[in-house]
Design a protein around this motif. Structure first.
Motif, mmCIF file in Angstrom:
data_model
loop_
_atom_site.group_PDB
_atom_site.id
_atom_site.type_symbol
_atom_site.label_atom_id
_atom_site.label_comp_id
_atom_site.label_asym_id
_atom_site.label_seq_id
_atom_site.Cartn_x
_atom_site.Cartn_y
_atom_site.Cartn_z
ATOM 1 N N GLY A 63 -1.325 -4.409 10.240
ATOM 2 C CA GLY A 63 -2.338 -5.390 9.867
ATOM 3 C C GLY A 63 -2.687 -5.405 8.393
ATOM 4 N N GLN A 64 -1.891 -4.719 7.569
ATOM 5 C CA GLN A 64 -2.162 -4.661 6.131
ATOM 6 C C GLN A 64 -0.959 -5.178 5.349
ATOM 7 N N ARG A 98 -5.031 11.017 -4.933
ATOM 8 C CA ARG A 98 -5.316 9.641 -5.366
ATOM 9 C C ARG A 98 -4.878 8.593 -4.343
ATOM 10 N N PHE A 99 -4.187 9.037 -3.290
ATOM 11 C CA PHE A 99 -3.605 8.107 -2.329
ATOM 12 C C PHE A 99 -4.060 8.416 -0.901
ATOM 13 N N PRO A 100 -5.285 8.026 -0.558
ATOM 14 C CA PRO A 100 -5.729 8.201 0.834
ATOM 15 C C PRO A 100 -4.941 7.264 1.756
ATOM 16 N N ASN A 101 -5.141 7.413 3.061
ATOM 17 C CA ASN A 101 -4.375 6.650 4.053
ATOM 18 C C ASN A 101 -4.521 5.136 3.924
ATOM 19 N N ASP A 102 -5.617 4.657 3.352
ATOM 20 C CA ASP A 102 -5.752 3.205 3.191
ATOM 21 C C ASP A 102 -5.094 2.710 1.906
ATOM 22 N N PHE A 132 0.748 5.000 3.277
ATOM 23 C CA PHE A 132 1.064 5.747 4.490
ATOM 24 C C PHE A 132 2.564 5.669 4.736
ATOM 25 N N GLN A 133 3.044 6.588 5.561
ATOM 26 C CA GLN A 133 4.457 6.602 5.901
ATOM 27 C C GLN A 133 4.635 5.847 7.213
ATOM 28 N N ILE A 134 5.618 4.957 7.238
ATOM 29 C CA ILE A 134 5.834 4.192 8.460
ATOM 30 C C ILE A 134 6.482 5.088 9.516
ATOM 31 N N ASN A 135 6.329 4.693 10.774
ATOM 32 C CA ASN A 135 6.920 5.467 11.869
ATOM 33 C C ASN A 135 8.257 4.855 12.283
ATOM 34 N N GLU A 136 8.886 5.449 13.271
ATOM 35 C CA GLU A 136 10.221 5.020 13.698
ATOM 36 C C GLU A 136 10.236 3.565 14.173
ATOM 37 N N MET A 137 9.236 3.189 14.969
ATOM 38 C CA MET A 137 9.186 1.824 15.494
ATOM 39 C C MET A 137 9.021 0.810 14.346
ATOM 40 N N GLU A 138 8.121 1.099 13.416
ATOM 41 C CA GLU A 138 7.913 0.199 12.272
ATOM 42 C C GLU A 138 9.171 0.125 11.425
ATOM 43 N N PHE A 187 2.760 1.061 0.388
ATOM 44 C CA PHE A 187 1.556 1.073 -0.431
ATOM 45 C C PHE A 187 0.788 -0.222 -0.227
ATOM 46 N N THR A 188 -0.505 -0.100 0.028
ATOM 47 C CA THR A 188 -1.371 -1.271 0.124
ATOM 48 C C THR A 188 -1.678 -1.752 -1.291
ATOM 49 N N GLU A 189 -2.426 -2.809 -1.380
ATOM 50 C CA GLU A 189 -2.803 -3.334 -2.698
ATOM 51 C C GLU A 189 -3.479 -2.261 -3.543
#
Length: 173
Positions: free
Chosen positions: A20-21, A50-54, A57-63, A87-89
């Protein structure tokens, strides 16, 4: 101008929606910054606070499988030992602090402008949807009023005839 426009389109095509991001892959960002993906990820890992989860993040196998199926040509390296980071915005903006070069700053400015443009398109689309819904509701109210008025005019114009027919089921003497 055409060259700049083609760069903008190329960057827009590097933005995906995951969880959703709106995000960008580490491989695409590394290409834009002119560094190896490994170097980009090492710089991030040295500054992980400097890089919290929002932000990242690392994508998973399905993604990962979904991304692979979306690419006509395999952009995801099948030899990678781990799934890509995205990486998000905010994460892209933070990258300019860990990749502190003039090129990184210019790339970040371009990417931020594109994210802003995408957000404004989304806001415009939401606004138009709301306006269409309001227009539909107002049109329905107007039609209802017109039909009610036509019904009342019809009642006034059509003379009321006395009913001379016998009602069914009622005996008359």
């Amino acid at each position: 101008m055409i060259n700049t426009e083609s760069k903008i389109v190329a960057i827009e095509n590097m933005i995906y929606t995951i969880r959703g991001q709106k995000v960008m892959l580490d491989t695409d960002l590394a290409k834009l910054y002119g560094v190896e993906t490994k170097a980009l990820n090492q710089a991030v890992k040295r500054n992980l606070d400097r890089f919290p989860n929002d932000f990242m993040f690392q994508i998973n196998e399905m993604e990962n499988d979904i991304l692979r199926s979306q690419f006509v040509t395999a952009k995801l390296d099948p030899k990678r030992r781990f799934y890509p980071f995205v990486f998000t915005e905010n994460g892209v903006a933070m990258l300019s602090t860990v990749l502190n070069s003039k090129a990184a700053i210019q790339v970040n400015i371009s990417i931020m402008r594109i994210f802003t443009k995408l957000r404004s398109f989304h806001a415009l689309e939401s606004n138009l949807t709301s306006e269409v819904r309001d227009l539909k509701e107002n049109t329905n109210k107007i039609f209802k009023s017109v039909f009610e008025r036509l019904d009342s005019i019809e009642e006034d114009l059509v003379p009321k005839l006395p009913s001379t027919r016998k009602k069914i089921g009622i005996k008359s003497d």
